[in-house]
Write a protein that holds these residues in place. Structure first.
Motif, PDB file in Angstrom:
ATOM      1  N   LEU A 244      33.850  53.806  46.651  1.00 42.86           N
ATOM      2  CA  LEU A 244      34.776  52.680  46.769  1.00 42.86           C
ATOM      3  C   LEU A 244      34.937  52.261  48.226  1.00 42.86           C
ATOM      4  O   LEU A 244      34.895  51.061  48.553  1.00 42.86           O
ATOM      5  N   GLY A 245      35.122  53.230  49.114  1.00 37.41           N
ATOM      6  CA  GLY A 245      35.255  52.921  50.532  1.00 37.41           C
ATOM      7  C   GLY A 245      34.004  52.279  51.098  1.00 37.41           C
ATOM      8  O   GLY A 245      34.082  51.346  51.913  1.00 37.41           O
ATOM      9  N   ALA A 246      32.830  52.760  50.678  1.00 32.83           N
ATOM     10  CA  ALA A 246      31.576  52.184  51.162  1.00 32.83           C
ATOM     11  C   ALA A 246      31.444  50.728  50.739  1.00 32.83           C
ATOM     12  O   ALA A 246      30.984  49.875  51.521  1.00 32.83           O
ATOM     13  N   VAL A 247      31.857  50.420  49.519  1.00 33.74           N
ATOM     14  CA  VAL A 247      31.811  49.030  49.042  1.00 33.74           C
ATOM     15  C   VAL A 247      32.764  48.157  49.859  1.00 33.74           C
ATOM     16  O   VAL A 247      32.401  47.058  50.305  1.00 33.74           O
ATOM     17  N   LEU A 248      33.990  48.630  50.074  1.00 29.46           N
ATOM     18  CA  LEU A 248      34.984  47.840  50.810  1.00 29.46           C
ATOM     19  C   LEU A 248      34.546  47.589  52.250  1.00 29.46           C
ATOM     20  O   LEU A 248      34.609  46.448  52.743  1.00 29.46           O
ATOM     21  N   PHE A 249      34.099  48.623  52.941  1.00 31.01           N
ATOM     22  CA  PHE A 249      33.703  48.456  54.336  1.00 31.01           C
ATOM     23  C   PHE A 249      32.421  47.627  54.458  1.00 31.01           C
ATOM     24  O   PHE A 249      32.251  46.901  55.447  1.00 31.01           O
ATOM     25  N   SER A 250      31.534  47.717  53.468  1.00 32.70           N
ATOM     26  CA  SER A 250      30.327  46.892  53.499  1.00 32.70           C
ATOM     27  C   SER A 250      30.687  45.420  53.329  1.00 32.70           C
ATOM     28  O   SER A 250      30.138  44.551  54.038  1.00 32.70           O
ATOM     29  N   LEU A 251      31.582  45.127  52.399  1.00 33.21           N
ATOM     30  CA  LEU A 251      32.012  43.738  52.211  1.00 33.21           C
ATOM     31  C   LEU A 251      32.748  43.219  53.438  1.00 33.21           C
ATOM     32  O   LEU A 251      32.584  42.048  53.822  1.00 33.21           O
ATOM     33  N   GLN A 252      33.552  44.061  54.063  1.00 33.32           N
ATOM     34  CA  GLN A 252      34.264  43.630  55.262  1.00 33.32           C
ATOM     35  C   GLN A 252      33.311  43.404  56.433  1.00 33.32           C
ATOM     36  O   GLN A 252      33.437  42.422  57.175  1.00 33.32           O
ATOM     37  N   THR A 253      32.323  44.282  56.580  1.00 34.02           N
ATOM     38  CA  THR A 253      31.378  44.155  57.687  1.00 34.02           C
ATOM     39  C   THR A 253      30.526  42.904  57.557  1.00 34.02           C
ATOM     40  O   THR A 253      30.220  42.234  58.556  1.00 34.02           O
ATOM     41  N   THR A 254      30.132  42.569  56.334  1.00 32.94           N
ATOM     42  CA  THR A 254      29.284  41.396  56.116  1.00 32.94           C
ATOM     43  C   THR A 254      30.081  40.101  56.009  1.00 32.94           C
ATOM     44  O   THR A 254      29.497  39.031  55.842  1.00 32.94           O
ATOM     45  N   GLY A 255      31.406  40.186  56.081  1.00 29.42           N
ATOM     46  CA  GLY A 255      32.233  38.987  56.088  1.00 29.42           C
ATOM     47  C   GLY A 255      32.676  38.502  54.729  1.00 29.42           C
ATOM     48  O   GLY A 255      33.326  37.451  54.630  1.00 29.42           O
ATOM     49  N   TYR A 256      32.380  39.259  53.665  1.00 22.99           N
ATOM     50  CA  TYR A 256      32.787  38.841  52.323  1.00 22.99           C
ATOM     51  C   TYR A 256      34.219  39.258  51.990  1.00 22.99           C
ATOM     52  O   TYR A 256      34.787  38.766  51.023  1.00 22.99           O
ATOM     53  N   LEU A 257      34.780  40.167  52.756  1.00 22.32           N
ATOM     54  CA  LEU A 257      36.153  40.606  52.543  1.00 22.32           C
ATOM     55  C   LEU A 257      36.973  40.209  53.763  1.00 22.32           C
ATOM     56  O   LEU A 257      36.832  40.797  54.840  1.00 22.32           O
TER      57      LEU A 257
END
Length: 313
Positions: free
Chosen positions: A193-206
């Motif tokens: 779950l954390g990997a998904v959230l941080f990946s979306l935040q890093t790529t600008g989707y979150l």
């Protein structure tokens, strides 16, 4: 979400928290909890007496498993993980004290419930830094390839569980049914779950600041872990969500497999087939599936038949 934290006056707290150093206290807590988990594995004490080298290597996998797996996925030499001499010495000190301290004094102190809860909470803080570190490293090579970012971040934060079968081989144990992908633990799920959230935040989707996401994710980790340990609960907090998703997306219900197996076994028995053969082979007479002793009445009738035959002769 950023505006909400700013309104609550937590924005500066989140910034300060994101600059928190994991060395040495949080790292040491991670090493202690990891080696304690190894010590509580069946047969670990015997291995430590019979082969200290194998025990030490297993402890290093428990402590640095995430870094090893992420290095392999990124095409880097896994041995580079052991280049930090201070961290290796700290992990080795935790291993030695937990396994070889006289009268198990160090283990007994760390096993005190409240102290162990404190150490486990500190370990969960390091999980955030590990996941973010993995996502950041993957972003440098793969940019906006989200699946790569998620995979590396997940491996960096939960690598110990993902390579548990290899660690078991080091101790001479082979249990493929314990593969983490077949039955994921809470730690593996929450790391994903954390990997998904941080990946979306890093790529600008979150749309959320990184320090705010770090703060909220860590609070969730610590509160959940401490609550589970204090209440003694073994139920995953994601159980309800998983059940709903399985029903909606996959059309499955919890316990479907067990119910199907029990129904098939009952049907086999009623049809006169051996359950072990899955209904493919018809059951032989009673001696095959359920041998039974002959009754006294049957023996008496057989004796009378034999005597009558002798008289006829």
């Amino acid at each position: 979400m950023d505006a909400l934290l700013s309104a609550l006056g937590m924005d500066k707290v989140a910034v300060g928290f994101s600059n928190l150093s994991m060395f040495p206290l949080f790292d040491m807590a991670h090493y202690i909890i990891s080696v304690m988990a190894l010590r509580e594995q069946p047969g670990a004490i015997e291995i430590s007496r019979r082969s200290p080298i194998a025990c030490w290597f297993s402890a290093m996998i428990y402590c640095f498993g995430g870094a090893i797996v992420s290095s392999v996925l990124l095409g880097e030499p896994p041995v580079e993980v052991f280049s930090n001499n201070i961290n290796i010495l700290m992990a080795s000190a935790a291993w030695y004290l937990l396994f070889y301290c006289p009268n198990d004094m160090f283990f007994n102190i760390c096993a005190i419930h409240l102290f162990r809860v404190l150490l486990a909470g500190m370990k969960e803080v390091t999980r955030t830094w590990k996941v973010l570190s993995g996502v950041t490293l993957a972003y440098k090579q793969y940019k906006r390839l989200c699946i790569a970012l998620i995979t590396i971040g997940w491996a960096k934060g939960a690598g110990t569980g993902l390579m548990s079968n290899f660690e078991q081989l080091v101790r001479g144990v082979w249990k493929p049914e314990t593969n983490e992908l077949l039955k994921m633990s809470y730690a593996t799920k929450v790391t994903l779950l954390g990997a998904v959230l941080f990946s979306l935040q890093t790529t600008g989707y979150l749309p959320i600041a990184q320090h705010n996401l770090m703060f909220m994710y860590t609070i969730f980790l610590v509160v959940t872990k401490v609550t589970m340990m204090m209440t003694g609960s073994t139920v995953s907090p994601f159980a309800c969500v998983e059940s709903v998703l399985c029903r909606v997306i996959l059309g499955l219900k919890s316990g479907d497999a067990e119910e199907k197996n029990s129904k098939s076994a009952t049907k086999d028995i009623s049809n006169g087939t051996c359950p072990a053969s899955n209904g493919n082979i018809k059951a032989e007479p009673e001696e095959t599936c359920a041998p039974s002793a002959s009754s006294p009445d049957t023996e008496e009738s057989n004796d009378s038949n034999k005597s009558s035959n002798k008289k006829d002769d």
